[in-house]
Design an enzyme around this catalytic site. Structure first.
Site, PDB file in Angstrom:
ATOM      1  N   LYS A 195      69.977   4.125   2.202  1.00  0.00           N
ATOM      2  CA  LYS A 195      69.488   3.333   1.066  1.00  0.00           C
ATOM      3  C   LYS A 195      67.966   3.272   1.095  1.00  0.00           C
ATOM      4  CE  LYS A 195      69.727  -1.418   0.752  1.00  0.00           C
ATOM      5  NZ  LYS A 195      68.468  -1.958   0.195  1.00  0.00           N
ATOM      6  N   ASP A 228      67.973   2.097  -4.454  1.00  0.00           N
ATOM      7  CA  ASP A 228      68.235   0.687  -4.764  1.00  0.00           C
ATOM      8  C   ASP A 228      67.019   0.075  -5.457  1.00  0.00           C
ATOM      9  OD1 ASP A 228      69.101  -1.962  -4.693  1.00  0.00           O
ATOM     10  OD2 ASP A 228      68.672  -2.219  -2.559  1.00  0.00           O
ATOM     11  N   LYS A 235      67.309  -1.466  -8.627  1.00  0.00           N
ATOM     12  CA  LYS A 235      67.777  -2.609  -9.444  1.00  0.00           C
ATOM     13  C   LYS A 235      67.049  -2.681 -10.779  1.00  0.00           C
ATOM     14  CE  LYS A 235      68.885  -5.556  -5.432  1.00  0.00           C
ATOM     15  NZ  LYS A 235      68.231  -4.847  -4.311  1.00  0.00           N
ATOM     16  N   PHE A 236      67.232  -1.651 -11.607  1.00  0.00           N
ATOM     17  CA  PHE A 236      66.535  -1.631 -12.899  1.00  0.00           C
ATOM     18  C   PHE A 236      66.995  -2.782 -13.784  1.00  0.00           C
ATOM     19  CE2 PHE A 236      66.519   3.161 -12.119  1.00  0.00           C
ATOM     20  CZ  PHE A 236      65.231   3.164 -11.636  1.00  0.00           C
ATOM     21  N   HIS A 237      66.051  -3.384 -14.516  1.00  0.00           N
ATOM     22  CA  HIS A 237      66.336  -4.483 -15.439  1.00  0.00           C
ATOM     23  C   HIS A 237      65.226  -4.476 -16.476  1.00  0.00           C
ATOM     24  CE1 HIS A 237      67.379  -9.082 -15.882  1.00  0.00           C
ATOM     25  NE2 HIS A 237      67.412  -8.422 -17.024  1.00  0.00           N
ATOM     26  N   ASP A 238      65.555  -4.006 -17.697  1.00  0.00           N
ATOM     27  CA  ASP A 238      64.518  -3.884 -18.741  1.00  0.00           C
ATOM     28  C   ASP A 238      65.245  -3.680 -20.062  1.00  0.00           C
ATOM     29  OD1 ASP A 238      62.037  -3.240 -20.099  1.00  0.00           O
ATOM     30  OD2 ASP A 238      61.223  -2.637 -18.158  1.00  0.00           O
ATOM     31  N   ILE A 239      64.529  -3.326 -21.116  1.00  0.00           N
ATOM     32  CA  ILE A 239      65.224  -3.072 -22.383  1.00  0.00           C
ATOM     33  C   ILE A 239      66.095  -1.820 -22.208  1.00  0.00           C
ATOM     34  CG2 ILE A 239      63.472  -4.219 -23.804  1.00  0.00           C
ATOM     35  CD1 ILE A 239      62.410  -1.429 -24.555  1.00  0.00           C
ATOM     36  N   PRO A 240      67.172  -1.715 -23.000  1.00  0.00           N
ATOM     37  CA  PRO A 240      68.132  -0.622 -22.777  1.00  0.00           C
ATOM     38  C   PRO A 240      67.497   0.762 -22.704  1.00  0.00           C
ATOM     39  CG  PRO A 240      69.090  -2.218 -24.291  1.00  0.00           C
ATOM     40  CD  PRO A 240      67.673  -2.664 -24.036  1.00  0.00           C
ATOM     41  N   THR A 288      64.475   1.734 -21.891  1.00  0.00           N
ATOM     42  CA  THR A 288      63.666   1.941 -20.684  1.00  0.00           C
ATOM     43  C   THR A 288      64.557   2.138 -19.459  1.00  0.00           C
ATOM     44  OG1 THR A 288      61.893   0.642 -21.650  1.00  0.00           O
ATOM     45  CG2 THR A 288      61.856   0.881 -19.263  1.00  0.00           C
ATOM     46  N   THR A 329      72.341 -12.692  -3.783  1.00  0.00           N
ATOM     47  CA  THR A 329      72.895 -13.686  -2.849  1.00  0.00           C
ATOM     48  C   THR A 329      71.838 -14.698  -2.407  1.00  0.00           C
ATOM     49  OG1 THR A 329      72.605 -12.047  -1.131  1.00  0.00           O
ATOM     50  CG2 THR A 329      74.838 -12.351  -1.948  1.00  0.00           C
ATOM     51  N   ARG A 371      69.344  -3.681  10.080  1.00  0.00           N
ATOM     52  CA  ARG A 371      68.847  -3.882  11.440  1.00  0.00           C
ATOM     53  C   ARG A 371      69.800  -3.556  12.586  1.00  0.00           C
ATOM     54  NH1 ARG A 371      66.433  -9.380   9.362  1.00  0.00           N
ATOM     55  NH2 ARG A 371      68.238  -8.980   8.032  1.00  0.00           N
TER      56      ARG A 371
END
Ligand code: C5P
Length: 239
Positions: A38, A65, A67-72, A74, A125, A216
């Site tokens: 990862k 990893d 974690k994309f979060h934006d307008i569809p 993009t 989490t 770890r």
């Protein structure tokens, strides 16, 4: 789809290293078929796509990893760019909504059968019920996890990242084809570090996890290949 391959190692080693050289030296000690890798935001932001491509060229399955979060639009273009690196798995935030997730899923159609698995993050989490309340979510983390996992499944995503303690509930809700990726894993007797609630690899698989993200206990070990071999031996008895 990329999905599970013949060797299908269940452990995804989190390369939480400060720079590419340290990560590369560590990876040289591992056999590609014994685990997946990862690459997260810190390492990617420091080293860029070159490191990811190099790992893929060495035969490693890479979970990018970010974690994309934006307008569809993009997010869709970012997913295409990630897929072009040849990675095995990518992720987006389910809280970006159904239209964003569907756009991400559609963007990967062009990749054909070798497309990366596309999974969603539901509720981080690190978020407690009171953090969610601040955001206007008043029915608690579990209800939100269920809701977002349902949206992810309906948008055609391959699965979600979840706590191993949510795995049984999500397996029951989403059925057997939905991929569950779980961090917070510690072999019996290993240091907890800053993880509060952990399961062993075998317990997590029994709860319904498909892939275990571990950092770890492997990255800080004197003998990472040995730790992995022992986890893989334990998992053979479960699956
Ligand atoms: O070292 P350790 O096994 O605790 O590392 C777990 C990895 O999984 C880290 O990369 C951490 O950021 C990630 N992670 C987590 N808990 C989550 C989501 C991701 O520990 N809920």
């Amino acid at each position: 789809m990329n999905g599970k391959r013949s060797a299908d190692p269940r452990v995804i080693v989190a390369l939480d290293f400060p720079d590419g050289q340290t990560a590369t030296e560590f990876v040289r000690r591992l056999r590609p078929g014994s685990c997946r890798l990862k690459v997260g935001k810190e390492l990617f932001t420091r080293e860029g796509p070159g490191l990811v491509k190099a790992l893929v060229e060495q035969g490693h399955d890479v979970f990018l990893d970010l974690k994309f979060h934006d307008i569809p639009n993009t997010v869709a273009r970012a997913c295409e760019a990630a897929a072009a690196l040849g990675v095995w798995m990518i992720n987006v935030h389910a809280s970006g909504g159904s239209r964003m997730m569907s756009a991400a899923r559609e963007a990967l159609e062009g990749c054909g059968p070798q497309r990366p698995l596309l999974i969603a993050v539901t509720v981080l989490t690190s978020m407690a019920d009171r953090d969610l309340e601040e955001l206007g979510i008043r029915d608690g983390a579990e209800a939100q996890v269920r809701r977002l996992a349902g949206l992810a499944r309906d948008a055609g995503l391959d699965g979600v990242v979840c706590s191993a303690r949510e795995a049984a509930m999500l397996r029951a809700q989403s059925g057997s084809g939905f991929t569950l990726v779980t961090p917070g894993i510690r072999p019996q007797g290993a240091a907890l570090d800053d993880q509060a609630r952990v399961l062993t690899p075998a317990e997590a698989i029994r709860q319904g996890s498909d892939y275990l993200v571990m950092g770890r206990p492997i990255t800080q070990s004197e003998d990472p290949a040995g730790v992995l071999a022992s986890i893989n031996r334990e998992l053979v008895t479960v699956t």
